[in-house]
Design a protein around this motif. Structure first.
Motif, mmCIF file in Angstrom:
data_model
loop_
_atom_site.group_PDB
_atom_site.id
_atom_site.type_symbol
_atom_site.label_atom_id
_atom_site.label_comp_id
_atom_site.label_asym_id
_atom_site.label_seq_id
_atom_site.Cartn_x
_atom_site.Cartn_y
_atom_site.Cartn_z
ATOM 1 N N GLU A 5 0.824 -1.198 0.000
ATOM 2 C CA GLU A 5 0.000 0.000 0.000
ATOM 3 C C GLU A 5 0.866 1.259 0.000
ATOM 4 O OE1 GLU A 5 -3.185 2.234 2.989
ATOM 5 O OE2 GLU A 5 -2.645 0.133 3.318
ATOM 6 N N VAL A 6 1.878 1.268 0.866
ATOM 7 C CA VAL A 6 2.773 2.426 0.943
ATOM 8 C C VAL A 6 3.556 2.582 -0.357
ATOM 9 C CG1 VAL A 6 4.762 3.411 2.135
ATOM 10 C CG2 VAL A 6 2.959 2.264 3.447
ATOM 11 N N ALA A 7 4.078 1.473 -0.877
ATOM 12 C CA ALA A 7 4.839 1.534 -2.124
ATOM 13 C C ALA A 7 3.976 2.066 -3.256
ATOM 14 C CB ALA A 7 5.380 0.151 -2.478
ATOM 15 N N GLY A 8 2.717 1.667 -3.286
ATOM 16 C CA GLY A 8 1.817 2.166 -4.320
ATOM 17 C C GLY A 8 1.685 3.678 -4.279
ATOM 18 N N ARG A 9 1.632 4.239 -3.075
ATOM 19 C CA ARG A 9 1.539 5.697 -2.953
ATOM 20 C C ARG A 9 2.852 6.373 -3.347
ATOM 21 N NH1 ARG A 9 -1.363 4.474 1.911
ATOM 22 N NH2 ARG A 9 0.484 4.857 3.205
ATOM 23 N N LEU A 10 3.961 5.800 -2.892
ATOM 24 C CA LEU A 10 5.252 6.439 -3.138
ATOM 25 C C LEU A 10 5.642 6.420 -4.612
ATOM 26 C CD1 LEU A 10 7.349 5.141 -0.102
ATOM 27 C CD2 LEU A 10 6.416 7.429 -0.444
ATOM 28 N N TYR A 11 5.442 5.282 -5.282
ATOM 29 C CA TYR A 11 5.890 5.178 -6.663
ATOM 30 C C TYR A 11 4.937 5.852 -7.650
ATOM 31 C CZ TYR A 11 9.717 2.299 -5.125
ATOM 32 O OH TYR A 11 10.871 1.862 -4.515
ATOM 33 N N ALA A 12 3.871 6.429 -7.136
ATOM 34 C CA ALA A 12 3.012 7.276 -7.975
ATOM 35 C C ALA A 12 3.520 8.710 -8.009
ATOM 36 C CB ALA A 12 1.579 7.251 -7.439
ATOM 37 N N LEU A 13 4.487 9.034 -7.132
ATOM 38 C CA LEU A 13 4.988 10.405 -7.016
ATOM 39 C C LEU A 13 6.155 10.648 -7.966
ATOM 40 C CD1 LEU A 13 5.088 10.650 -3.112
ATOM 41 C CD2 LEU A 13 3.358 11.644 -4.636
ATOM 42 N N PRO A 14 6.355 11.907 -8.374
ATOM 43 C CA PRO A 14 7.562 12.246 -9.142
ATOM 44 C C PRO A 14 8.802 11.972 -8.298
ATOM 45 C CG PRO A 14 5.944 14.025 -9.245
ATOM 46 C CD PRO A 14 5.454 13.065 -8.210
ATOM 47 N N PRO A 15 9.925 11.643 -8.936
ATOM 48 C CA PRO A 15 11.152 11.355 -8.178
ATOM 49 C C PRO A 15 11.553 12.477 -7.225
ATOM 50 C CG PRO A 15 11.408 10.673 -10.458
ATOM 51 C CD PRO A 15 10.102 11.397 -10.383
ATOM 52 N N SER A 16 11.285 13.731 -7.604
ATOM 53 C CA SER A 16 11.695 14.852 -6.743
ATOM 54 C C SER A 16 10.960 14.864 -5.408
ATOM 55 C CB SER A 16 11.452 16.175 -7.468
ATOM 56 O OG SER A 16 10.081 16.311 -7.808
ATOM 57 N N GLU A 17 9.793 14.207 -5.333
ATOM 58 C CA GLU A 17 9.002 14.187 -4.104
ATOM 59 C C GLU A 17 9.152 12.884 -3.326
ATOM 60 O OE1 GLU A 17 4.955 15.077 -5.028
ATOM 61 O OE2 GLU A 17 5.473 16.701 -6.410
ATOM 62 N N PHE A 18 9.850 11.919 -3.922
ATOM 63 C CA PHE A 18 9.869 10.565 -3.363
ATOM 64 C C PHE A 18 10.538 10.505 -1.989
ATOM 65 C CE2 PHE A 18 11.741 6.408 -2.693
ATOM 66 C CZ PHE A 18 10.706 5.544 -2.999
ATOM 67 N N THR A 19 11.728 11.066 -1.868
ATOM 68 C CA THR A 19 12.515 10.890 -0.637
ATOM 69 C C THR A 19 11.793 11.466 0.577
ATOM 70 O OG1 THR A 19 14.569 10.941 -1.923
ATOM 71 C CG2 THR A 19 14.735 11.337 0.454
ATOM 72 N N ALA A 20 11.287 12.684 0.455
ATOM 73 C CA ALA A 20 10.584 13.304 1.587
ATOM 74 C C ALA A 20 9.339 12.507 1.952
ATOM 75 C CB ALA A 20 10.207 14.740 1.240
ATOM 76 N N ALA A 21 8.605 12.037 0.941
ATOM 77 C CA ALA A 21 7.394 11.260 1.210
ATOM 78 C C ALA A 21 7.734 9.923 1.862
ATOM 79 C CB ALA A 21 6.618 11.039 -0.080
ATOM 80 N N ARG A 22 8.836 9.293 1.426
ATOM 81 C CA ARG A 22 9.261 8.014 2.024
ATOM 82 C C ARG A 22 9.592 8.204 3.498
ATOM 83 N NH1 ARG A 22 14.691 5.914 -0.304
ATOM 84 N NH2 ARG A 22 15.340 7.764 0.879
ATOM 85 N N GLU A 23 10.308 9.270 3.812
ATOM 86 C CA GLU A 23 10.661 9.526 5.221
ATOM 87 C C GLU A 23 9.412 9.767 6.058
ATOM 88 O OE1 GLU A 23 13.350 12.773 4.977
ATOM 89 O OE2 GLU A 23 15.039 11.561 4.244
ATOM 90 N N ALA A 24 8.445 10.487 5.475
ATOM 91 C CA ALA A 24 7.200 10.748 6.206
ATOM 92 C C ALA A 24 6.430 9.449 6.449
ATOM 93 C CB ALA A 24 6.334 11.738 5.427
ATOM 94 N N GLU A 25 6.384 8.576 5.455
ATOM 95 C CA GLU A 25 5.691 7.289 5.598
ATOM 96 C C GLU A 25 6.394 6.422 6.646
ATOM 97 O OE1 GLU A 25 2.935 6.242 4.400
ATOM 98 O OE2 GLU A 25 2.487 7.277 2.530
ATOM 99 N N ALA A 26 7.726 6.423 6.632
ATOM 100 C CA ALA A 26 8.475 5.625 7.605
ATOM 101 C C ALA A 26 8.229 6.138 9.027
ATOM 102 C CB ALA A 26 9.969 5.658 7.275
ATOM 103 N N ARG A 27 8.199 7.459 9.208
ATOM 104 C CA ARG A 27 7.923 8.022 10.532
ATOM 105 C C ARG A 27 6.520 7.665 10.999
ATOM 106 N NH1 ARG A 27 10.578 12.599 8.487
ATOM 107 N NH2 ARG A 27 8.563 13.583 8.041
ATOM 108 N N ALA A 28 5.553 7.728 10.060
ATOM 109 C CA ALA A 28 4.176 7.403 10.421
ATOM 110 C C ALA A 28 4.059 5.954 10.868
ATOM 111 C CB ALA A 28 3.248 7.676 9.236
#
Length: 269
Positions: A5-28
């Motif tokens: 589920e998380v991967a589906g959300r992350l890999y829908a994002l542009p690469p420039s937004e991926f890292t910040a979103a991944r860190e936010a998902e990991a913290r959550a």
């Protein structure tokens, strides 16, 4: 919440937004008490631009992608069966679907020639390889895919050998020589085979030339990008050298001022 589920959300994002979103998902995930999931999320790799473009196709153009993957599945089956008619028809369909999907990607993603070539390479891999098709269908690619070997292509249909009918032996001229019509048929078959071989070679050369043009354009684009960045680095290095020189001069003036200040203080004492 799970990793897919998380991967589906992350890999829908542009690469420039991926890292910040991944860190936010990991913290959550960590805040929710799922430390193991948080670690798995943190391991997810940022996709290349071309991989993201294919992931975007999966989400925004599912019908076109489904058509492409269906053509690939049918093409692989026809290749296994050596069905020349089906291979010829599916090869034409593949070209049409690839062209349409490639145009969509280029129009919507603003890719460089090199990234666009990697998208085409990935889609071709999904056509000829079932595992690659499964990876593309998931929509979570990290890097472009490639395949080795030859793509399924039409195979020449061989004319079945004519069975001799009763009486053929009797109709043969003395000495076992062929009839003129048999010689003519043989020449026709040989000419047809030569034409088919020449057509295959011409098609292979055309495809090779097209691939070379694409990679030549990608090479030129990469060279221009490298030269531009090298020039920017050179400019920055010159500015840095000037700044260091000014810093050295400032340090020297500071040293002189300190020394003179000490001398002045001693004279006061």
């Amino acid at each position: 919440m799970d990793l897919d589920e998380v991967a589906g959300r992350l890999y829908a994002l542009p690469p420039s937004e991926f890292t910040a979103a991944r860190e936010a998902e990991a913290r959550a995930a960590k805040d929710a008490g799922e430390a193991g999931l948080a670690r798995e999320i943190a391991k997810l790799r940022k996709p290349t631009v071309s991989a993201w473009a294919v992931n975007r196709v999966v989400r925004e153009h599912p019908d076109e992608l489904a058509e492409l993957l269906d053509v690939g599945e049918r093409l692989r089956a026809a290749w296994q069966e050596q069905d020349a008619d089906a291979l010829a028809e599916l090869t034409r369909r593949r070209a049409g679907v690839m062209g349409k999907l490639g145009r969509l990607v280029r129009q919507e993603s603003g890719l460089s020639p090199a990234a666009a070539a990697e998208v085409d390479q990935t889609l071709e891999s999904a056509i000829v390889d079932a595992d690659a098709a499964g990876q593309v269908r998931r929509g979570c690619l990290v890097r472009p895919l490639s395949y080795s070997g030859f793509a399924p292509a039409p195979v020449p249909r061989e004319r079945p050998a004519k069975r001799p009918s009763p009486g053929d032996e009797a109709r043969k001229p003395e000495g076992g020589t062929r009839k003129p019509e048999d010689e003519a048929r043989k020449r026709e078959d040989e000419a047809r085979k030569r034409e088919e071989a020449e057509a295959r070679r011409a098609k292979e050369r055309e495809e090779a030339e097209a691939a070379h043009r694409e990679w030549q354009a990608a090479l030129e684009s990469a060279q221009r990008e490298r030269d531009e960045r090298a020039e920017r680095v050179a400019v920055l290095e010159r500015k840095l050298a000037k700044a260091r020189k000014r810093l050295t001069e400032s340090e020297q003036r500071l040293g002189v001022a300190r020394r003179e200040e000490r001398h002045a203080r001693r004279r006061l004492g």
